[in-house]
Design an enzyme around this catalytic site. Structure first.
Site, short mmCIF file in Angstrom:
data_model
loop_
_atom_site.label_atom_id
_atom_site.label_comp_id
_atom_site.label_asym_id
_atom_site.label_seq_id
_atom_site.Cartn_x
_atom_site.Cartn_y
_atom_site.Cartn_z
N ASP A 45 0.84 -1.21 0.00
CA ASP A 45 0.00 0.00 0.00
C ASP A 45 0.87 1.25 0.00
O ASP A 45 1.70 1.45 0.88
CB ASP A 45 -0.92 0.01 1.22
CG ASP A 45 -2.05 1.02 1.07
OD1 ASP A 45 -1.77 2.18 0.73
OD2 ASP A 45 -3.21 0.63 1.32
N SER A 90 -7.13 4.31 -0.99
CA SER A 90 -6.87 2.87 -0.93
C SER A 90 -8.16 2.06 -1.13
O SER A 90 -8.09 0.89 -1.53
CB SER A 90 -6.23 2.48 0.40
OG SER A 90 -4.90 2.94 0.43
N ASP A 141 -9.48 -1.95 7.62
CA ASP A 141 -9.03 -0.83 6.79
C ASP A 141 -9.34 -1.10 5.31
O ASP A 141 -9.74 -2.20 4.94
CB ASP A 141 -7.52 -0.61 7.02
CG ASP A 141 -7.11 0.82 6.70
OD1 ASP A 141 -7.24 1.68 7.58
OD2 ASP A 141 -6.65 1.07 5.56
N ASP A 273 2.20 2.60 3.56
CA ASP A 273 1.38 3.77 3.26
C ASP A 273 1.36 4.77 4.41
O ASP A 273 1.47 5.98 4.20
CB ASP A 273 -0.04 3.30 2.95
CG ASP A 273 -1.02 4.43 2.77
OD1 ASP A 273 -0.90 5.17 1.77
OD2 ASP A 273 -1.93 4.58 3.62
N HIS A 277 2.44 8.65 4.31
CA HIS A 277 1.62 9.80 4.75
C HIS A 277 2.39 10.66 5.74
O HIS A 277 2.22 11.88 5.77
CB HIS A 277 0.33 9.30 5.42
CG HIS A 277 -0.72 8.86 4.45
ND1 HIS A 277 -1.44 9.73 3.68
CD2 HIS A 277 -1.19 7.63 4.14
CE1 HIS A 277 -2.31 9.06 2.93
NE2 HIS A 277 -2.17 7.78 3.18
N ASP A 315 -1.48 -0.07 -4.64
CA ASP A 315 -2.75 0.55 -5.02
C ASP A 315 -2.55 1.98 -5.52
O ASP A 315 -3.35 2.50 -6.28
CB ASP A 315 -3.74 0.52 -3.85
CG ASP A 315 -3.13 0.95 -2.52
OD1 ASP A 315 -1.91 1.24 -2.46
OD2 ASP A 315 -3.87 0.97 -1.53
N HIS A 316 -1.44 2.60 -5.08
CA HIS A 316 -1.12 3.99 -5.45
C HIS A 316 0.22 4.32 -4.81
O HIS A 316 0.73 3.53 -4.01
CB HIS A 316 -2.19 4.97 -4.95
CG HIS A 316 -2.44 4.80 -3.48
ND1 HIS A 316 -1.57 5.25 -2.52
CD2 HIS A 316 -3.43 4.15 -2.82
CE1 HIS A 316 -2.02 4.90 -1.33
NE2 HIS A 316 -3.15 4.22 -1.47
MG LIG Z 1 -4.32 -0.31 2.61
ZN LIG Z 2 -2.95 6.10 2.18
#
Ligand SMILES: [Mg+2]
Ligand SMILES: [Zn+2]
Length: 442
Positions: A45, A90, A141, A273, A277, A315-316
Site C-alpha cells: 500500500d 486505498s 481498513d 502507506d 503519509h 494501489d497507489h
Molecule cells: Mg491499505
Molecule cells: Zn494512504
C-alpha cells in the site's frame, strides 16, 4: 517429467516442469500451464517506484541485500485513478484489484453506482478454495475491506465491514483492529454493542489477540487481531509482541495450503502507506523491506509448489517521494535512523529535548537552531511530521511533495502460472479482471 517432455518436444524446453504431463497412451498433454491452483496477491500500500528504489539502495548500503526479491519478477505497471479522482484512495484502489471495477473515492467492494461487486476472495470461497487476508493496519481498513466487504463509504461503514468480515466464510484474517470487533464494555469502540469476537467464536473461529496465542494457532478458521488498531512499524516493532510481515505470510500459507481445492491469500504491507503519509522515509524503507521479505516467502513457496500465482502490486503511491538534490542523495543517512517519527514525537511529548531525542533516534548531532525551533513549534500531526521529515531529508537529500497520495503509475510484479497475462502497463481494474478469469478457468 521435464526431461521426458523435453526429449519428445525439443524447442519447448523452456516450459517449466509441471506444464505438461504424459497421458496414458504415452503422448504429451499440455495441462493448462497458465492456470494456477493457488493465488497469492500481495499489496504494497502506497509504495511507488521511487520508494522501491530507495528501499533497494538503503538495503544495499546496509549490507542486507543488493536486490529486492521483487526485482526478479517485475512485469509491468498499473495506472491508479479511481472512478471520480485522478488520485485514488486505498478503498477505490483495492476495489479495482478485488472486484475488477472502477469505483469512487472511499468505496469498498461496490461499483461506482454503489452496487455490491463480487470480490475475487468471495469467488475463491465459492470455488471451495481456502481463503485468507492479511493486513498490518486494522483488518477493517480499506485494502482488506475491499476483498471481504461491501460498503459505499469505508469510514461510515467501518462497523459494518467488521460484521461482513466475520460472516463471509473466510478461513483466515490476520491483522490489527481489535477495537472494531468489540463493544465499549469489552475495550472496543463498537456503538451497536455487539461483541463480534464472541459471535465469531460461536460460529467456529479461533480468535486470538497476542503473539503467544498466534504462535500456538495450528488450525483454520482463525482470526488474529494483533493490535487495537494498526500493528507497529517494522522499525519500532517489539519482537516479543508482534510477528514480522514475512512470519505472518509464512504462517498463513502453512495454514491455507492443506486445502485440496487450493487457496487464495491477499497479504497487505499496510504500514508502507502510513509511513508515506507521515513522510517518514526510514520507517517507509523498513516496512518495504519487511514486505519484500514477505514476497520472498510467497515466491519460495510458489517456486517449490509449481502451481501458485504470486502477484505484487501497489494501489497507489503515497507522499510524492523524490530522491536527490543537485545530483546527490545519501542512503546511509536513512540506514542509521533507528526509530519512527511517531516514536520521536512520543519521546518529545514525554519531555525529552529535541537535540537529545533526535540524536538518540536519528543519530544526528548537528541540528541547526532553525531545525530545533521548527520541531519545538510543531505540536503533532503534519506539522511535527513535516519538521522531522525535513531534518532527515536535509541530510539524506530526499524530498516529499504531499502528505497524501499521488497519481503516478505503480509497479506490477507477477510469478507463476498465469503471470504472463500481466505483462505491460494496465489499468488497475485489469488486475482484478485477470484474477477472476484465472479463478474461473480452474
Ligand atoms: Mg491499505
Ligand atoms: Zn494512504
Amino acid at each position: 517429467m521435464a526431461a521426458s517432455f523435453a526429449a519428445c518436444s525439443p524447442g519447448t524446453a523452456e516450459l517449466a516442469a509441471g506444464d505438461a504431463s504424459i497421458a496414458a497412451n504415452g503422448s504429451v498433454r499440455l495441462s493448462a500451464p497458465s492456470v494456477p491452483r493457488n493465488v497469492i496477491v500481495l499489496i504494497s500500500d502506497g509504495c511507488g517506484p521511487a520508494s522501491f528504489t530507495m528501499a533497494r539502495t538503503v538495503a544495499s548500503r546496509m549490507g542486507i541485500r543488493d536486490e529486492l526479491y521483487l526485482d526478479d519478477v517485475l512485469v509491468g505497471s498499473v495506472r491508479t485513478s479511481s472512478a471520480n479522482r485522478e488520485v485514488t484512495d486505498s478503498a477505490a484502489g483495492a476495489t479495482a484489484f478485488a472486484c475488477g471495477v472502477k469505483t469512487n473515492h472511499q468505496a469498498v467492494g461496490v461499483d461506482a453506482a454503489g452496487n455490491p461487486a463480487k470480490t475475487v476472495l468471495e469467488r475463491a470461497e465459492e470455488l471451495g478454495m481456502a481463503t485468507g487476508v492479511i493486513a498490518t493496519k486494522s483488518i477493517t481498513d480499506a485494502t482488506p475491506a475491499a476483498f471481504t466487504a461491501h460498503v459505499a463509504n469505508r469510514y461510515e461503514g467501518e462497523a459494518q465491514i467488521a460484521i461482513q468480515q466475520i460472516s463471509g466464510g473466510f478461513d483466515l484474517l490476520f491483522g490489527g483492529g481489535r477495537t472494531s470487533f468489540l463493544p465499549a464494555d469489552a475495550g472496543g469502540n463498537r456503538k451497536d454493542g455487539r461483541n463480534l469476537v464472541d459471535e465469531a467464536r460461536a460460529s467456529g473461529y479461533n480468535v486470538v489477540f497476542d503473539k503467544p496465542e498466534w504462535d500456538a494457532v495450528t488450525e483454520l478458521p482463525v482470526i488474529a487481531l494483533l493490535a487495537e488498531k494498526h500493528l507497529a512499524y517494522e522499525i519500532d516493532r517489539d519482537p516479543s509482541r508482534q510477528p514480522t510481515f514475512p512470519d505472518i505470510v509464512r504462517k498463513a500459507i502453512d495454514l491455507l495450503d492443506d486445502d485440496p481445492d487450493g487457496f487464495f491469500l491477499m497479504a497487505e504491507g499496510s504500514l508502507i502507506d502510513i509511513a508515506g503519509h507521515a513522510n517518514d522515509a526510514p520507517a517507509h524503507v523498513r516496512d518495504i523491506l519487511a514486505y519484500d521479505e514477505g514476497v520472498r516467502v510467497a515466491l519460495d513457496y510458489a517456486r517449490a509448489n509449481g502451481n501458485t500465482l504470486v502477484i505484487s502490486v501497489s494501489d497507489h503511491e503515497t507522499g510524492g517521494l523524490t530522491l536527490g538534490r543537485n545530483y546527490r542523495w545519501n542512503p546511509e543517512v536513512l540506514a542509521q535512523v533507528s526509530a519512527s517519527q511517531d516514536s520521536v514525537a512520543a519521546a518529545l511529548a514525554r519531555g525529552g529535548t529535541v537535540r537529545s531525542v533526535i540524536e538518540k533516534n536519528f543519530g544526528f548531532a548537528d541540528l541547526t537552531d532553525d531545525e530545533v525551533g521548527e520541531v519545538e513549534a510543531a505540536s503533532t500531526g503534519n506539522a511535527m511530521n513535516g519538521a522531522l521529515s525535513r531534518i532527515v531529508g536535509n541530510r539524506a537529500l530526499i524530498d516529499w511533495t504531499s502528505f497524501g497520495h499521488t497519481g503516478v503509475d505503480v509497479n506490477l510484479y507477477a510469478f507463476g502460472p498465469g503471470s504472463e497475462r500481466f505483462r505491460g502497463d494496465h489499468d488497475n481494474t485489469f488486475v482484478g479482471i485477470q484474477l477472476f478469469e484465472l479463478l474461473d478457468a480452474r
